[in-house]
Design a protein around this motif. Structure first.
Motif, mmCIF file in Angstrom:
data_model
loop_
_atom_site.group_PDB
_atom_site.id
_atom_site.type_symbol
_atom_site.label_atom_id
_atom_site.label_comp_id
_atom_site.label_asym_id
_atom_site.label_seq_id
_atom_site.Cartn_x
_atom_site.Cartn_y
_atom_site.Cartn_z
ATOM 1 N N ARG A 38 77.456 -12.297 -73.930
ATOM 2 C CA ARG A 38 78.540 -12.606 -72.987
ATOM 3 C C ARG A 38 79.299 -11.345 -72.588
ATOM 4 O O ARG A 38 79.651 -11.170 -71.425
ATOM 5 C CB ARG A 38 79.501 -13.627 -73.584
ATOM 6 N N GLN A 39 79.578 -10.473 -73.549
ATOM 7 C CA GLN A 39 80.298 -9.240 -73.245
ATOM 8 C C GLN A 39 79.483 -8.346 -72.314
ATOM 9 O O GLN A 39 80.017 -7.752 -71.381
ATOM 10 C CB GLN A 39 80.645 -8.497 -74.535
ATOM 11 N N ASN A 40 78.180 -8.243 -72.570
ATOM 12 C CA ASN A 40 77.320 -7.422 -71.722
ATOM 13 C C ASN A 40 77.234 -7.985 -70.313
ATOM 14 O O ASN A 40 77.242 -7.232 -69.332
ATOM 15 C CB ASN A 40 75.926 -7.297 -72.333
ATOM 16 N N ARG A 41 77.139 -9.312 -70.192
ATOM 17 C CA ARG A 41 77.087 -9.933 -68.862
ATOM 18 C C ARG A 41 78.385 -9.699 -68.102
ATOM 19 O O ARG A 41 78.373 -9.418 -66.907
ATOM 20 C CB ARG A 41 76.827 -11.438 -68.985
ATOM 21 N N ALA A 42 79.527 -9.783 -68.793
ATOM 22 C CA ALA A 42 80.808 -9.546 -68.142
ATOM 23 C C ALA A 42 80.911 -8.096 -67.673
ATOM 24 O O ALA A 42 81.393 -7.824 -66.571
ATOM 25 C CB ALA A 42 81.956 -9.882 -69.099
ATOM 26 N N LEU A 43 80.441 -7.166 -68.493
ATOM 27 C CA LEU A 43 80.466 -5.753 -68.106
ATOM 28 C C LEU A 43 79.556 -5.507 -66.911
ATOM 29 O O LEU A 43 79.939 -4.803 -65.967
ATOM 30 C CB LEU A 43 80.049 -4.873 -69.279
ATOM 31 N N GLU A 44 78.370 -6.092 -66.922
ATOM 32 C CA GLU A 44 77.456 -5.942 -65.787
ATOM 33 C C GLU A 44 78.084 -6.487 -64.510
ATOM 34 O O GLU A 44 77.973 -5.883 -63.443
ATOM 35 C CB GLU A 44 76.142 -6.679 -66.065
ATOM 36 N N ARG A 45 78.757 -7.636 -64.613
ATOM 37 C CA ARG A 45 79.403 -8.229 -63.441
ATOM 38 C C ARG A 45 80.526 -7.336 -62.914
ATOM 39 O O ARG A 45 80.643 -7.108 -61.715
ATOM 40 C CB ARG A 45 79.948 -9.612 -63.776
ATOM 41 N N ARG A 46 81.342 -6.805 -63.819
ATOM 42 C CA ARG A 46 82.437 -5.924 -63.376
ATOM 43 C C ARG A 46 81.909 -4.653 -62.741
ATOM 44 O O ARG A 46 82.447 -4.186 -61.735
ATOM 45 C CB ARG A 46 83.344 -5.602 -64.562
ATOM 46 N N LEU A 47 80.842 -4.077 -63.301
ATOM 47 C CA LEU A 47 80.253 -2.872 -62.708
ATOM 48 C C LEU A 47 79.648 -3.168 -61.337
ATOM 49 O O LEU A 47 79.762 -2.373 -60.408
ATOM 50 C CB LEU A 47 79.190 -2.288 -63.635
ATOM 51 N N ARG A 48 79.010 -4.324 -61.211
ATOM 52 C CA ARG A 48 78.423 -4.700 -59.928
ATOM 53 C C ARG A 48 79.519 -4.949 -58.885
ATOM 54 O O ARG A 48 79.419 -4.511 -57.745
ATOM 55 C CB ARG A 48 77.560 -5.954 -60.098
#
Length: 76
Positions: A38-48
């Motif tokens: 979940r943390q990695n997905r949230a980081l990927e979304r914020r970077l995108r």
């Protein structure tokens, strides 16, 4: 329940090390994997969503702009 990280942990438990763990330890590891996922997905979304221009590095900082950046503090 959207526990994709836990599902991945469950399907990838083919090693001999995981069979030596108790149920509670395996469940805790799966929970940790879910949290990390979940943390990695949230980081990927914020970077995108940030739509960054390109790769950034310390050498490309422009200290001439009026942002109040102290060169010595940033480099340390």
């Amino acid at each position: 329940m959207r526990m994709r990280g836990m599902a991945d942990a469950f399907t990838n438990t083919g090693g001999s090390q995981t069979t030596q763990l108790s149920f509670e330890e395996r469940f805790a590891a799966a929970g940790g994997r879910q949290w990390s996922w979940r943390q990695n997905r949230a980081l990927e979304r914020r970077l995108r969503d940030a739509r960054l221009q390109g790769p950034a590095c310390m050498e490309n900082i422009d200290f001439r702009a009026a942002r109040g950046l102290d060169k010595q503090v940033v480099r340390s």
